[in-house]
Design an enzyme around this catalytic site. Structure first.
Site, PDB file in Angstrom:
ATOM      1  N   ASN A 185     -38.052  36.296  -6.421  1.00  0.00           N
ATOM      2  CA  ASN A 185     -38.694  34.777  -5.674  1.00  0.00           C
ATOM      3  C   ASN A 185     -39.413  34.393  -4.719  1.00  0.00           C
ATOM      4  OD1 ASN A 185     -38.315  37.317  -3.621  1.00  0.00           O
ATOM      5  ND2 ASN A 185     -37.626  36.476  -2.720  1.00  0.00           N
TER       6      ASN A 185
ATOM      7  N   PHE B  89     -36.643  36.302   6.992  1.00  0.00           N
ATOM      8  CA  PHE B  89     -36.058  37.342   7.109  1.00  0.00           C
ATOM      9  C   PHE B  89     -37.083  38.210   6.588  1.00  0.00           C
ATOM     10  CE2 PHE B  89     -32.523  35.070   7.020  1.00  0.00           C
ATOM     11  CZ  PHE B  89     -32.050  35.618   7.942  1.00  0.00           C
ATOM     12  N   GLY B  90     -37.406  39.481   6.752  1.00  0.00           N
ATOM     13  CA  GLY B  90     -38.038  40.501   6.003  1.00  0.00           C
ATOM     14  C   GLY B  90     -38.957  41.463   6.556  1.00  0.00           C
TER      15      GLY B  90
ATOM     16  N   ASP C 168     -37.783  46.869  -0.523  1.00  0.00           N
ATOM     17  CA  ASP C 168     -37.415  45.482  -0.268  1.00  0.00           C
ATOM     18  C   ASP C 168     -38.809  46.138   0.323  1.00  0.00           C
ATOM     19  OD1 ASP C 168     -36.545  43.249   0.429  1.00  0.00           O
ATOM     20  OD2 ASP C 168     -34.888  43.424   1.476  1.00  0.00           O
TER      21      ASP C 168
ATOM     22  N   ASP D  44     -32.217  37.676  -5.927  1.00  0.00           N
ATOM     23  CA  ASP D  44     -33.011  38.381  -4.548  1.00  0.00           C
ATOM     24  C   ASP D  44     -33.097  36.834  -3.868  1.00  0.00           C
ATOM     25  OD1 ASP D  44     -32.780  40.165  -2.657  1.00  0.00           O
ATOM     26  OD2 ASP D  44     -34.539  40.883  -3.385  1.00  0.00           O
TER      27      ASP D  44
ATOM     28  N   HIS E 299     -30.617  46.647  -1.416  1.00  0.00           N
ATOM     29  CA  HIS E 299     -30.396  47.297  -0.378  1.00  0.00           C
ATOM     30  C   HIS E 299     -29.022  47.284   0.261  1.00  0.00           C
ATOM     31  CE1 HIS E 299     -29.995  42.215  -0.509  1.00  0.00           C
ATOM     32  NE2 HIS E 299     -31.481  42.456   0.121  1.00  0.00           N
TER      33      HIS E 299
ATOM     34  N   LEU F  60     -44.116  41.227  -3.897  1.00  0.00           N
ATOM     35  CA  LEU F  60     -44.955  41.158  -3.973  1.00  0.00           C
ATOM     36  C   LEU F  60     -45.757  39.841  -3.897  1.00  0.00           C
ATOM     37  CD1 LEU F  60     -47.269  43.041  -4.972  1.00  0.00           C
ATOM     38  CD2 LEU F  60     -47.000  42.411  -6.968  1.00  0.00           C
TER      39      LEU F  60
ATOM     40  N   HIS G 290     -37.746  47.606  -5.980  1.00  0.00           N
ATOM     41  CA  HIS G 290     -37.702  46.242  -4.946  1.00  0.00           C
ATOM     42  C   HIS G 290     -38.876  45.848  -4.012  1.00  0.00           C
ATOM     43  CE1 HIS G 290     -34.193  44.449  -2.322  1.00  0.00           C
ATOM     44  NE2 HIS G 290     -35.130  43.801  -2.857  1.00  0.00           N
TER      45      HIS G 290
ATOM     46  N   HIS H 183     -28.247  40.792  -5.080  1.00  0.00           N
ATOM     47  CA  HIS H 183     -28.498  40.365  -3.624  1.00  0.00           C
ATOM     48  C   HIS H 183     -26.745  40.160  -3.523  1.00  0.00           C
ATOM     49  CE1 HIS H 183     -30.366  38.748   0.295  1.00  0.00           C
ATOM     50  NE2 HIS H 183     -29.171  38.460   0.523  1.00  0.00           N
TER      51      HIS H 183
END
Length: 419
Positions: free
Chosen positions: A95, A323-324, A305, A152, A232, A64, A61, A179
């Protein structure tokens, strides 16, 4: 030249091995022998005393950001970050910009990955443009080399559409990588709905968004017979939903990420945008449920993730920041610090969830130190203490809430096909 890994603690859950031993890597890049006091002529000797020698860690997950978002991460920096975190293989999510919805994009990514610091696998997009209006050509994606089909960041809303997607995945023997989120509940929320969001005056995301998505997707997996992999998992209810589904024999596997057992929504205090992620960081009760799910096998594996963002994207008000959070270079340290040191999981169990299980679930090479298998190997020091410095990351981005945190457990080296 052959390589002799000397005197390490060889832990290979797939073959029931946990002992001090030598490991010989042949010049063909495969594992040639494991045993005590091995010798070989014309061999590079690597002293592994005090270190663990394990099957290469696999992260299924990873964002990249290739193609189209290389200002956040690219093939070189992403695989360098994987290597620096002890991973020998990663799977990138679809995505991107454009999404990985066509066989030509898959082939381009795999071509870029040749000779990289880690093996790269690809999860294809479920729909064209990830718009969830028209199914992608899944058969062509499989022929190009994808290991799964996923949504995702753009979860499929329409259940009939998702049912058809799962039917195709079942026919093609590809897992559906989901997701799980009901966007009608999420709306414009930015963090976990609860005490902390109230104190900060930020709009919360009710946990029901994840729980409903998880339950709906599992029901459709049972209906179609499609292997569903839940990404996740972060809530205590989702853990229980997955546990119940497995008890009924549903074709479901699930993962969690280190942030969901190492952090809570309190990390958002100070409006720290590096703690903004999807799913959101939750509460202490959710942490405890995640840990229980890892212990009893409800949660099959640990992924990161890994979600890089450029500094200018995170350096804005909380509601506008993406987000992330980065994950590749801190994952092993978080796992050992929060699961192994307290005696929750053994090193063997951790390697099972970070190498054996992802290889088995996604039918990948690796996950074991079997004689004749590719020499994908991770060497790490389980006792080394180090302080996270985002400026020392190999990733192109710096968005980690862990800067300045001291962790235990540090990767020393990886071998990919003996290299």
């Amino acid at each position: 030249m052959e390589k002799l890994l000397k005197g390490g603690r060889v832990i290979d859950p797939a073959n029931g091995r946990d002992e001090i031993a030598d490991l010989l890597v042949g010049d063909d890049g495969t594992i040639k022998a494991i045993g005590a006091n091995l010798t070989a002529a014309d061999t590079e000797v690597i002293d592994c005393a005090g270190y663990v020698v394990s099957p290469g860690l696999i992260d299924i997950h990873v964002h990249l950001r290739v193609p189209g978002q290389e200002y956040k991460e690219d093939m070189a920096t992403g695989t360098a970050a994987a290597k620096n975190g002890g991973f020998t293989a990663i799977a990138c999510q679809p995505n991107t910009s454009p999404p990985i919805d066509h066989s030509s994009i898959v082939k381009d990514i795999l071509a870029q990955a040749e000779g990289a610091d880690a093996r790269v696998y690809v999860v294809g997009a479920v729909s064209k443009g990830l718009k969830n209006e028209e199914l992608a050509e899944m058969s062509e994606l499989k022929d190009a080399g994808v290991i799964g089909i996923g949504d995702d960041a753009y979860p499929v809303y329409e259940s009939g559409f998702l049912r058809r997607a799962m039917e195709y995945c079942k026919m093609l023997d590809l897992p559906y990588v989901a997701h799980c989120e009901d966007k009608d509940i999420t709306t414009d929320g930015v963090m976990n709905e609860g005490y902390v969001s109230t104190v900060l005056g930020l709009k919360g995301i009710n946990r029901a968004a994840e729980n409903i998505g998880t339950a709906r997707n599992i029901i459709l997996a049972e209906t179609t017979g499609c292997h569903l992999h839940v990404l996740h998992v972060s809530t205590k209810e989702s853990v229980e939903i997955v546990r119940h589904a497995k008890s009924l024999g549903a074709p479901v596997t699930a993962e969690t990420c280190p942030q969901y057992f190492a952090l809570t929504d309190e990390a958002c205090y100070g409006y720290n945008t590096n703690a903004k992620m999807s799913p959101s960081l939750r509460t202490k009760e959710d942490q405890e449920a995640i840990v229980a799910g890892l212990i009893d096998g409800t949660l099959d594996l640990i992924a990161t993730d890994h979600a890089p963002h450029a500094p200018h994207e995170k350096e804005q008000e909380f509601a506008r920041a993406p987000f992330g959070m980065l994950g590749l270079e801190t994952s092993l340290g978080l796992v050992i610090t929060h699961l192994v040191k307290p005696g929750i999981l053994t090193l063997s169990q951790v390697i099972e969830k970070m190498s054996v299980a992802p290889a088995k679930i996604f039918k990948l090479p690796g996950g074991s130190l079997t004689i004749g298998a590719p020499a994908d190997i991770t060497i790490f020091d389980p006792d080394a203490e180090w302080t996270v410095d985002v400026n020392a990351f190999k990733s192109k981005s710096r968005n980690s809430v862990l800067h300045g945190v001291t962790l235990t457990g540090k990767p020393i080296a990886t071998l990919v096909g003996g290299r």
